[in-house]
Design a protein around this motif. Structure first.
Motif, PDB file in Angstrom:
ATOM      1  N   GLU A 255      18.868   6.664   4.869  1.00  0.00           N
ATOM      2  CA  GLU A 255      17.486   5.973   4.942  1.00  0.00           C
ATOM      3  C   GLU A 255      16.599   6.883   4.277  1.00  0.00           C
ATOM      4  O   GLU A 255      16.228   7.819   4.429  1.00  0.00           O
ATOM      5  CB  GLU A 255      17.127   5.656   6.472  1.00  0.00           C
ATOM      6  N   ILE A 256      15.994   6.179   3.207  1.00  0.00           N
ATOM      7  CA  ILE A 256      15.029   6.806   2.657  1.00  0.00           C
ATOM      8  C   ILE A 256      13.592   6.094   2.750  1.00  0.00           C
ATOM      9  O   ILE A 256      13.293   4.836   2.278  1.00  0.00           O
ATOM     10  CB  ILE A 256      15.294   6.768   0.905  1.00  0.00           C
ATOM     11  N   ARG A 257      12.419   6.831   3.049  1.00  0.00           N
ATOM     12  CA  ARG A 257      11.281   6.171   3.094  1.00  0.00           C
ATOM     13  C   ARG A 257       9.997   7.175   2.890  1.00  0.00           C
ATOM     14  O   ARG A 257      10.070   8.478   3.481  1.00  0.00           O
ATOM     15  CB  ARG A 257      11.186   5.468   4.604  1.00  0.00           C
ATOM     16  N   VAL A 258       9.154   6.995   2.026  1.00  0.00           N
ATOM     17  CA  VAL A 258       8.106   7.954   1.811  1.00  0.00           C
ATOM     18  C   VAL A 258       6.934   7.838   2.793  1.00  0.00           C
ATOM     19  O   VAL A 258       6.728   6.577   3.659  1.00  0.00           O
ATOM     20  CB  VAL A 258       7.455   7.797   0.352  1.00  0.00           C
ATOM     21  N   PRO A 259       6.288   8.830   3.101  1.00  0.00           N
ATOM     22  CA  PRO A 259       5.397   8.643   4.247  1.00  0.00           C
ATOM     23  C   PRO A 259       4.164   7.466   4.003  1.00  0.00           C
ATOM     24  O   PRO A 259       3.784   7.227   2.896  1.00  0.00           O
ATOM     25  CB  PRO A 259       4.366  10.072   4.201  1.00  0.00           C
ATOM     26  N   GLY A 260       3.851   6.544   5.164  1.00  0.00           N
ATOM     27  CA  GLY A 260       2.890   5.426   4.806  1.00  0.00           C
ATOM     28  C   GLY A 260       3.771   4.160   4.526  1.00  0.00           C
ATOM     29  O   GLY A 260       3.058   3.223   4.560  1.00  0.00           O
ATOM     30  N   ALA A 261       5.071   4.203   4.043  1.00  0.00           N
ATOM     31  CA  ALA A 261       5.728   2.808   3.639  1.00  0.00           C
ATOM     32  C   ALA A 261       6.027   2.413   5.015  1.00  0.00           C
ATOM     33  O   ALA A 261       6.384   2.866   6.047  1.00  0.00           O
ATOM     34  CB  ALA A 261       6.902   3.253   2.714  1.00  0.00           C
ATOM     35  N   GLU A 262       6.048   0.990   5.014  1.00  0.00           N
ATOM     36  CA  GLU A 262       6.387   0.230   6.176  1.00  0.00           C
ATOM     37  C   GLU A 262       7.800   0.291   6.343  1.00  0.00           C
ATOM     38  O   GLU A 262       8.429   0.050   7.421  1.00  0.00           O
ATOM     39  CB  GLU A 262       5.828  -1.242   6.235  1.00  0.00           C
ATOM     40  N   GLU A 263       8.674   0.034   5.328  1.00  0.00           N
ATOM     41  CA  GLU A 263      10.055  -0.373   5.394  1.00  0.00           C
ATOM     42  C   GLU A 263      10.770   0.730   4.400  1.00  0.00           C
ATOM     43  O   GLU A 263      10.359   1.060   3.389  1.00  0.00           O
ATOM     44  CB  GLU A 263      10.499  -1.846   4.945  1.00  0.00           C
TER      45      GLU A 263
END
Length: 275
Positions: A255-263
């Motif tokens: 799972e890849i998600r940058v800070p502040g992203a919802e999904e």
């Protein structure tokens, strides 16, 4: 003898004197020596104007226009994508606009720093200029996730060396006697067996981040995406006690998600045997 040698160079008859006088009169003065063009001047006339694609030390920054020898451009710079040709119409427009087309001999040249002795009072009186800090426009979390979804392929491959299983060949004896065989078998049974499909080393979240950044580097906007190891998480297949590493062959999800992203976006991490 010297006087005779000099007199021999002077006209010896009246017709020669008239001819020399007429030549001097028609030219409006004494005879002058004509100088041919130098080699550097002839080479400068043969040069063509090219546009730099990359920063080239002692020539200029990418995007600038410089004169270059046609043979050097044809054989070296154009095949290596250092510069590109400038069409004639565009060149005429650039000349009409007064664009600088000179080579920068000082660009990229690193000169050694030397200590300079200055008067302390002069340094104190010298006005200090304000230097504005460089401002970099950061991408929004939504735009960063869009770029990640576009440039990261569905599956990211890694190659690792698998761990070989220790197997005794058929018919091979462990020791010289039955007692030795029993003892050796007990020792081998007590050893921890390697994990099935185990690999030497591991695939960590830092490896995933490095691979993703390499894929983003081909686009100017995507290269501005800020991604760290904390933004990548293995959903399955990670080692016990260390959720940031994969220790076996197979295909697992991350799972890849940058800070502040919802999904977050999910990608497959495939660890295959190195050939």
């Amino acid at each position: 003898m010297a006087s005779l040698g000099r007199s021999a160079l002077l006209p010896q008859c009246s017709s020669c004197i008239r001819r020399v006088t007429r030549l001097a009169w028609n030219t409006g003065g004494p005879l002058q020596q004509l100088r041919m063009k130098t080699k550097a001047a002839k080479e400068a006339e043969r040069n063509i104007v090219v546009k730099l694609i990359k920063d080239v030390p002692k020539y200029g920054r990418a995007g600038s226009y410089i004169p270059l020898n046609p043979a050097t451009m044809r054989n070296q710079w154009f095949p290596r994508r250092f510069a590109d040709y400038v069409p004639f119409l565009q060149l005429r427009q650039l000349k009409a606009q007064g664009v600088d087309m000179e080579r920068d001999f000082e660009f990229g040249v690193v000169r050694p720093l030397e200590e300079v002795e200055e008067d302390e009072e002069e340094v104190i009186r010298r006005p200090k200029h304000y230097v504005r800090p460089v401002e970099i426009e950061l991408l929004s979390p939504e735009r960063s996730m869009e770029l990640l979804s576009t440039f990261i392929p569905p599956t990211i491959d890694f190659a690792r060396q698998p761990i070989g299983q220790d197997k005794a060949p058929a018919g091979q004896r462990y020791g010289a006697s039955d007692a030795a065989d029993v003892l050796t078998a007990a020792v081998m049974a007590s050893k921890p067996k390697p994990e099935v499909n185990g690999i030497y080393g591991s695939v960590s979240t830092s490896d995933v981040v490095a691979t993703v950044k390499s894929a983003l580097a081909h686009n100017d906007e995507a290269a501005r995406v800020l991604l760290s190891e904390a933004d990548v998480r293995f959903i399955e297949g990670h080692a016990e006690g260390d959720p940031s590493r994969l220790k076996k062959l197979g295909t697992f999800r991350a799972e890849i998600r940058v800070p502040g992203a919802e999904e977050a976006i999910v990608r497959n991490i495939r660890v295959r045997a190195k050939e």
